[in-house]
Motif scaffolding. Structure first.
Motif, PDB file in Angstrom:
ATOM      1  N   GLU A  29      56.656 -31.088 -12.934  1.00 24.14           N
ATOM      2  CA  GLU A  29      56.853 -31.163 -11.800  1.00 24.14           C
ATOM      3  C   GLU A  29      57.435 -29.863 -10.988  1.00 24.14           C
ATOM      4  OE1 GLU A  29      59.148 -34.868 -11.295  1.00 24.14           O
ATOM      5  OE2 GLU A  29      57.406 -35.960 -11.182  1.00 24.14           O
ATOM      6  N   ILE A  30      57.965 -28.946 -11.996  1.00 20.64           N
ATOM      7  CA  ILE A  30      58.544 -27.857 -11.614  1.00 20.64           C
ATOM      8  C   ILE A  30      57.743 -26.803 -12.050  1.00 20.64           C
ATOM      9  CG2 ILE A  30      60.709 -26.425 -11.443  1.00 20.64           C
ATOM     10  CD1 ILE A  30      62.214 -29.075 -12.215  1.00 20.64           C
ATOM     11  N   HIS A  31      57.388 -25.967 -11.170  1.00 18.59           N
ATOM     12  CA  HIS A  31      56.499 -24.719 -11.391  1.00 18.59           C
ATOM     13  C   HIS A  31      57.310 -23.301 -11.181  1.00 18.59           C
ATOM     14  CE1 HIS A  31      53.368 -27.676 -11.898  1.00 18.59           C
ATOM     15  NE2 HIS A  31      53.808 -28.232 -10.632  1.00 18.59           N
ATOM     16  N   PHE A  32      57.498 -22.671 -12.007  1.00 19.26           N
ATOM     17  CA  PHE A  32      58.206 -21.121 -11.565  1.00 19.26           C
ATOM     18  C   PHE A  32      57.290 -20.351 -11.306  1.00 19.26           C
ATOM     19  CE2 PHE A  32      60.871 -23.871 -14.358  1.00 19.26           C
ATOM     20  CZ  PHE A  32      62.137 -23.704 -13.589  1.00 19.26           C
ATOM     21  N   THR A  33      57.458 -19.349 -10.434  1.00 17.34           N
ATOM     22  CA  THR A  33      56.454 -18.303 -10.058  1.00 17.34           C
ATOM     23  C   THR A  33      57.434 -16.980  -9.730  1.00 17.34           C
ATOM     24  OG1 THR A  33      54.884 -17.700  -8.777  1.00 17.34           O
ATOM     25  CG2 THR A  33      56.236 -19.262  -7.960  1.00 17.34           C
ATOM     26  N   ASN A  34      56.474 -15.850 -10.113  1.00 17.14           N
ATOM     27  CA  ASN A  34      57.270 -14.662  -9.408  1.00 17.14           C
ATOM     28  C   ASN A  34      56.411 -14.105  -8.042  1.00 17.14           C
ATOM     29  OD1 ASN A  34      55.168 -13.633 -10.643  1.00 17.14           O
ATOM     30  ND2 ASN A  34      56.170 -12.160 -11.977  1.00 17.14           N
ATOM     31  N   SER A  35      55.488 -15.130  -7.550  1.00 18.92           N
ATOM     32  CA  SER A  35      54.658 -14.569  -6.531  1.00 18.92           C
ATOM     33  C   SER A  35      55.452 -14.781  -5.199  1.00 18.92           C
ATOM     34  CB  SER A  35      53.564 -15.618  -6.585  1.00 18.92           C
ATOM     35  OG  SER A  35      52.662 -15.645  -7.595  1.00 18.92           O
ATOM     36  N   SER A  36      55.175 -14.072  -4.285  1.00 19.34           N
ATOM     37  CA  SER A  36      55.731 -13.940  -3.062  1.00 19.34           C
ATOM     38  C   SER A  36      55.729 -15.477  -2.344  1.00 19.34           C
ATOM     39  CB  SER A  36      55.294 -12.896  -1.890  1.00 19.34           C
ATOM     40  OG  SER A  36      53.990 -13.516  -1.479  1.00 19.34           O
ATOM     41  N   GLY A  57      67.142 -19.399   1.653  1.00 16.76           N
ATOM     42  CA  GLY A  57      67.781 -18.563   2.647  1.00 16.76           C
ATOM     43  C   GLY A  57      66.774 -17.567   3.321  1.00 16.76           C
ATOM     44  N   ASN A  58      67.494 -16.709   3.883  1.00  9.52           N
ATOM     45  CA  ASN A  58      66.990 -15.562   4.908  1.00  9.52           C
ATOM     46  C   ASN A  58      65.553 -14.948   3.761  1.00  9.52           C
ATOM     47  OD1 ASN A  58      66.448 -13.864   6.990  1.00  9.52           O
ATOM     48  ND2 ASN A  58      67.446 -12.132   5.754  1.00  9.52           N
ATOM     49  N   SER A  59      65.874 -14.534   2.593  1.00  7.06           N
ATOM     50  CA  SER A  59      64.735 -13.677   1.946  1.00  7.06           C
ATOM     51  C   SER A  59      63.615 -14.632   1.705  1.00  7.06           C
ATOM     52  CB  SER A  59      65.520 -13.399   0.771  1.00  7.06           C
ATOM     53  OG  SER A  59      65.788 -14.362  -0.282  1.00  7.06           O
ATOM     54  N   VAL A  60      63.990 -15.938   1.794  1.00  3.66           N
ATOM     55  CA  VAL A  60      62.635 -17.011   1.576  1.00  3.66           C
ATOM     56  C   VAL A  60      62.119 -17.111   3.030  1.00  3.66           C
ATOM     57  CG1 VAL A  60      62.028 -19.245   0.985  1.00  3.66           C
ATOM     58  CG2 VAL A  60      63.479 -17.808  -0.543  1.00  3.66           C
ATOM     59  N   ILE A  61      62.829 -17.524   4.028  1.00  2.00           N
ATOM     60  CA  ILE A  61      62.234 -17.930   5.448  1.00  2.00           C
ATOM     61  C   ILE A  61      61.764 -16.548   6.111  1.00  2.00           C
ATOM     62  CG2 ILE A  61      64.352 -17.773   6.606  1.00  2.00           C
ATOM     63  CD1 ILE A  61      61.762 -20.411   6.834  1.00  2.00           C
ATOM     64  N   GLY A  85      84.735 -22.096   0.775  1.00  4.02           N
ATOM     65  CA  GLY A  85      84.126 -22.569   2.033  1.00  4.02           C
ATOM     66  C   GLY A  85      82.616 -21.748   2.013  1.00  4.02           C
ATOM     67  N   PHE A  86      82.089 -20.985   1.305  1.00 10.58           N
ATOM     68  CA  PHE A  86      80.991 -20.049   1.489  1.00 10.58           C
ATOM     69  C   PHE A  86      79.904 -21.425   1.674  1.00 10.58           C
ATOM     70  CE2 PHE A  86      77.846 -17.206   0.847  1.00 10.58           C
ATOM     71  CZ  PHE A  86      76.762 -17.753   0.274  1.00 10.58           C
ATOM     72  N   LEU A  87      79.102 -21.124   3.001  1.00 13.03           N
ATOM     73  CA  LEU A  87      78.034 -21.864   2.962  1.00 13.03           C
ATOM     74  C   LEU A  87      76.856 -21.164   2.894  1.00 13.03           C
ATOM     75  CD1 LEU A  87      79.088 -23.382   6.469  1.00 13.03           C
ATOM     76  CD2 LEU A  87      79.296 -24.378   4.496  1.00 13.03           C
ATOM     77  N   LYS A  88      75.785 -21.925   2.244  1.00 10.93           N
ATOM     78  CA  LYS A  88      74.473 -21.529   1.715  1.00 10.93           C
ATOM     79  C   LYS A  88      73.575 -22.177   2.752  1.00 10.93           C
ATOM     80  CE  LYS A  88      71.292 -21.406  -1.873  1.00 10.93           C
ATOM     81  NZ  LYS A  88      71.044 -21.723  -3.566  1.00 10.93           N
ATOM     82  N   PRO A  89      72.649 -21.420   3.541  1.00  6.32           N
ATOM     83  CA  PRO A  89      71.976 -22.137   4.603  1.00  6.32           C
ATOM     84  C   PRO A  89      70.755 -22.597   3.768  1.00  6.32           C
ATOM     85  CG  PRO A  89      71.684 -19.619   4.802  1.00  6.32           C
ATOM     86  CD  PRO A  89      72.846 -20.013   3.652  1.00  6.32           C
ATOM     87  N   VAL A  90      70.104 -23.642   4.314  1.00  6.91           N
ATOM     88  CA  VAL A  90      68.753 -24.419   3.759  1.00  6.91           C
ATOM     89  C   VAL A  90      67.827 -24.382   4.972  1.00  6.91           C
ATOM     90  CG1 VAL A  90      67.950 -26.336   2.788  1.00  6.91           C
ATOM     91  CG2 VAL A  90      69.972 -25.574   2.188  1.00  6.91           C
TER      92      VAL A  90
END
Length: 93
Positions: A29-36, A57-61, A85-90
């Protein structure tokens, strides 16, 4: 892959595509890729056509926004380190 709960993958029973530069072995069920992310989403749109959920995050969206591939935003923040307190956006679409 899941630093908060390494033994509890939160997207079990769903086909997942993980964008990475590391060489990882796919599972059922998990596929790894280096594609954009744009290439992956375009491929999924052609295959499935709808209900593609993207988490990142930003680099994905940002590339998806630039290519007008986002139909809906669901924005949340997940605290990844209670001590700092570091927040990671989703972002989901």
């Amino acid at each position: 892959m899941n630093e908060l709960a390494p033994k509890n993958y939160p997207y079990a029973n769903v086909d997942s595509f993980v964008l990475t530069t590391k060489h990882e072995t796919d599972t059922e069920e998990i596929h790894f890729t280096n594609s954009s992310v744009v290439a992956v989403v375009n491929q999924l749109v052609q295959f499935n056509g709808k209900n593609i959920w993207v988490v990142g995050g930003n680099s994905v969206i940002k590339p998806l926004v630039e290519q007008n591939l986002v139909d809906e935003y669901i924005i949340a923040a997940i605290q990844s380190n209670a001590m700092t307190g570091f927040l990671k956006p989703v972002f989901c679409l």
